[in-house]
Design a protein around this motif. Structure first.
Motif, PDB file in Angstrom:
ATOM      1  N   GLY A 283      -0.950  -4.562  -4.991  1.00  0.00           N
ATOM      2  CA  GLY A 283      -1.562  -3.798  -3.920  1.00  0.00           C
ATOM      3  C   GLY A 283      -2.042  -2.450  -4.429  1.00  0.00           C
ATOM      4  O   GLY A 283      -1.768  -2.061  -5.558  1.00  0.00           O
ATOM      5  N   TYR A 284      -2.770  -1.758  -3.528  1.00  0.00           N
ATOM      6  CA  TYR A 284      -3.392  -0.491  -3.919  1.00  0.00           C
ATOM      7  C   TYR A 284      -2.366   0.555  -4.319  1.00  0.00           C
ATOM      8  O   TYR A 284      -2.693   1.504  -5.021  1.00  0.00           O
ATOM      9  CB  TYR A 284      -4.271   0.031  -2.782  1.00  0.00           C
ATOM     10  CG  TYR A 284      -5.442  -0.866  -2.427  1.00  0.00           C
ATOM     11  CD1 TYR A 284      -5.849  -1.901  -3.285  1.00  0.00           C
ATOM     12  CD2 TYR A 284      -6.154  -0.677  -1.250  1.00  0.00           C
ATOM     13  CE1 TYR A 284      -6.917  -2.718  -2.961  1.00  0.00           C
ATOM     14  CE2 TYR A 284      -7.234  -1.487  -0.910  1.00  0.00           C
ATOM     15  CZ  TYR A 284      -7.607  -2.507  -1.769  1.00  0.00           C
ATOM     16  OH  TYR A 284      -8.674  -3.297  -1.441  1.00  0.00           O
TER      17      TYR A 284
ATOM     18  N   GLU B 156      -5.851  -0.929  -7.776  1.00  0.00           N
ATOM     19  CA  GLU B 156      -6.894  -1.778  -7.213  1.00  0.00           C
ATOM     20  C   GLU B 156      -7.345  -2.744  -8.306  1.00  0.00           C
ATOM     21  O   GLU B 156      -6.984  -2.580  -9.469  1.00  0.00           O
ATOM     22  CB  GLU B 156      -8.070  -0.908  -6.754  1.00  0.00           C
ATOM     23  CG  GLU B 156      -7.691  -0.017  -5.593  1.00  0.00           C
ATOM     24  CD  GLU B 156      -8.911   0.644  -4.942  1.00  0.00           C
ATOM     25  OE1 GLU B 156     -10.057   0.220  -5.211  1.00  0.00           O
ATOM     26  OE2 GLU B 156      -8.685   1.579  -4.156  1.00  0.00           O
TER      27      GLU B 156
ATOM     28  N   GLU C 185       0.803  -1.234   0.000  1.00  0.00           N
ATOM     29  CA  GLU C 185       0.000   0.000   0.000  1.00  0.00           C
ATOM     30  C   GLU C 185       0.829   1.274   0.000  1.00  0.00           C
ATOM     31  O   GLU C 185       0.305   2.345  -0.307  1.00  0.00           O
ATOM     32  CB  GLU C 185      -0.970   0.001   1.191  1.00  0.00           C
ATOM     33  CG  GLU C 185      -2.065  -1.048   1.042  1.00  0.00           C
ATOM     34  CD  GLU C 185      -3.077  -1.035   2.178  1.00  0.00           C
ATOM     35  OE1 GLU C 185      -2.813  -0.374   3.198  1.00  0.00           O
ATOM     36  OE2 GLU C 185      -4.118  -1.703   2.032  1.00  0.00           O
TER      37      GLU C 185
END
Ligand code: C2E
Ligand code: MG
Ligand code: MG
Ligand code: MG
Length: 299
Positions: free
Chosen positions: A265-266, A270, A247
Motif C-alpha cells: 500500500g501507499y 506506490e 495507507e
C-alpha cells in the motif's frame, strides 16, 4: 531515457468526461493499433513484511502511457482487452517483463546484498480469459525458460471468479502450474461470491485481502473481527495473507496485532518503475514502525 520516462508526471485519464460509447470505441481502437512492447509499461509495487518493512516481493501492475490521454490505468482498458482477447498477448508480455525484472533483482541481491536479504518474488495478475486460454501453460513454460526465473519466485494472482466454475479443467491447470513450483494467490479476497470450500480444493498459497476491508479497519469492531477472521482462517489452512491498500500506520498496527504478516500500500510505496524497484531491493526497509527493536542483522 527510461529514467526520465519513469519520472514524467502523467495526467490521470477520466473517462467520465468523455461520452461513454464513443469513447470506449476510441479506446478500443487505440488498444488494437498499439504495439504492446512500445505502448505499455509495467510498474512494481513492493509487498512488505509488516513488522520489519522488508520487501518480500513486488506486484507487477500494467500501465498504458498515452500521448493524449495521459496515464491510462488498467481499470480503463483491462476489461476492453479481455473482451477483444488482446489480454492474452498483453498478459504474456507483462509476464515476460516481470520475470526478466525478477532475475535482475536476484542478481542485485547476489552482487550487492547483505546476508539478511532474500531476492523478492514477483506477483503477476492473470485475468480469467488469459487463464482459461489453452496456451496459458505454454506461455508460462516459455516465460520460465526465456527468463531463467526460479518458479518459486513467480506468483500468479487469480480472482475468485476464475474458481466459480468449479471445473476439473481449472483444477488440473492450477495443479500443473503449482507442480512447476509456481504459487497461486487469490486476489481481492472476500469480494467474490465463491464458496469458501474452494480454499481446500484448489492449490492456493496466498490470500490477498481486498483493500475495501483494510479501509474499514478501525472503523468498527465488526470490521476488525472480519479481517481477523480471514487471517485466522488462512493460518489454519496454511495460507499466507497479504493485506492490500495499507495507507496508514494504524492499519499496519491492527494488521500486525491480528497476525497478518504481509501488506502492500501507499504507506510503504506506490507502484514504481523498474529502475526504482531495483533500487528499493537494496534500500533500507520501508515504513518501519517507530519503536520496533531493530533486528540484529541491521545492527
Ligand atoms: P489489484 O490486482 O487488486 O491491484 C491493486 C491495485 O491497488 C493497483 O491498482 C494498485 O496501484 C492499487 N493500490 C495499491 N496500494 C494502494 C493504496 O494504498 N491505496 C490505493 N488507493 N490504491 C492502492 P492499479 O495498478 O490501478 O490496478 C488495478 C487493477 O487492474 C488491479 O487490481 C488488477 O486487477 C488489474 N491489473 C493491473 N495490472 C494488470 C495486468 O498486468 N494484468 C491483468 N489481467 N490485470 C491487471
Ligand atoms: Mg493484484
Ligand atoms: Mg488486488
Ligand atoms: Mg483490487
Amino acid at each position: 531515457s527510461a529514467k526520465t520516462a519513469g519520472k514524467r508526471q502523467w495526467r490521470r485519464y477520466h473517462p467520465e468526461l468523455q461520452s461513454g460509447m464513443a469513447e470506449r470505441a476510441r479506446l478500443q481502437a487505440g488498444l488494437d493499433s498499439s504495439s504492446i512492447e512500445t505502448s505499455f509499461m509495467v510498474l512494481y509495487q513492493p509487498i512488505v513484511e509488516l513488522t520489519s518493512g522488508r520487501i518480500a516481493g513486488f506486484e507487477a501492475l500494467v500501465r498504458w502511457p498515452h500521448s493524449t490521454r495521459g496515464m491510462v490505468l488498467p481499470e480503463q482498458f483491462i476489461t476492453l482487452a479481455e473482451e477483444s482477447g488482446q489480454i492474452v498477448p498483453l498478459g504474456a508480455w507483462v509476464l515476460g517483463q516481470a520475470a526478466a525484472e525478477t532475475v535482475r533483482w536476484e542478481d542485485s541481491v547476489l552482487r550487492g546484498g547483505t546476508a539478511d536479504r532474500n531476492a523478492p518474488y514477483v506477483s503477476v495478475n492473470v485475468s480469467p480469459r488469459q487463464f482459461r486460454d489453452e496456451e496459458f501453460y505454454n506461455v508460462i513454460r516459455r516465460t520460465l525458460d526465456l527468463s531463467g526465473i526460479e518458479p518459486s519466485s513467480l506468483v500468479l494472482e487469480l480472482t475468485e471468479s476464475v474458481l466459480m466454475y468449479n471445473d476439473e479443467r481449472i483444477l488440473a491447470e492450477m495443479s500443473s502450474l503449482t507442480d512447476l513450483g509456481i504459487r497461486i494467490a487469490i486476489d481481492d479476497f472476500g469480494t467474490g461470491y465463491s464458496s469458501l470450500s474452494y480454499l481446500r480444493e484448489f492449490p492456493i498459497s496466498i490470500l490477498k485481502i481486498d483493500k475495501s476491508f483494510v479501509d474499514e479497519l478501525g472503523r468498527s469492531p465488526e470490521q476488525y473481527a472480519l479481517v481477523e477472521g480471514i487471517t485466522h482462517l488462512a493460518d489454519t489452512l496454511g495460507l499466507t495473507v497479504i493485506a492490500e491498500g495499507v495507507e496508514d500506520v494504524r492499519q499496519q498496527e491492527s494488521l500486525i496485532s491480528m497476525g497478518c504478516r504481509f501488506g502492500q500500500g501507499y504507506l510503504f510505496a506506490e507502484p514504481v518503475g523498474a529502475e526504482e524497484a531495483e533500487h528499493l531491493v537494496l534500500a533500507p526497509p520501508l515504513g518501519r514502525l517507530a519503536g520496533l527493536p531493530a533486528t540484529p542483522a541491521e545492527g
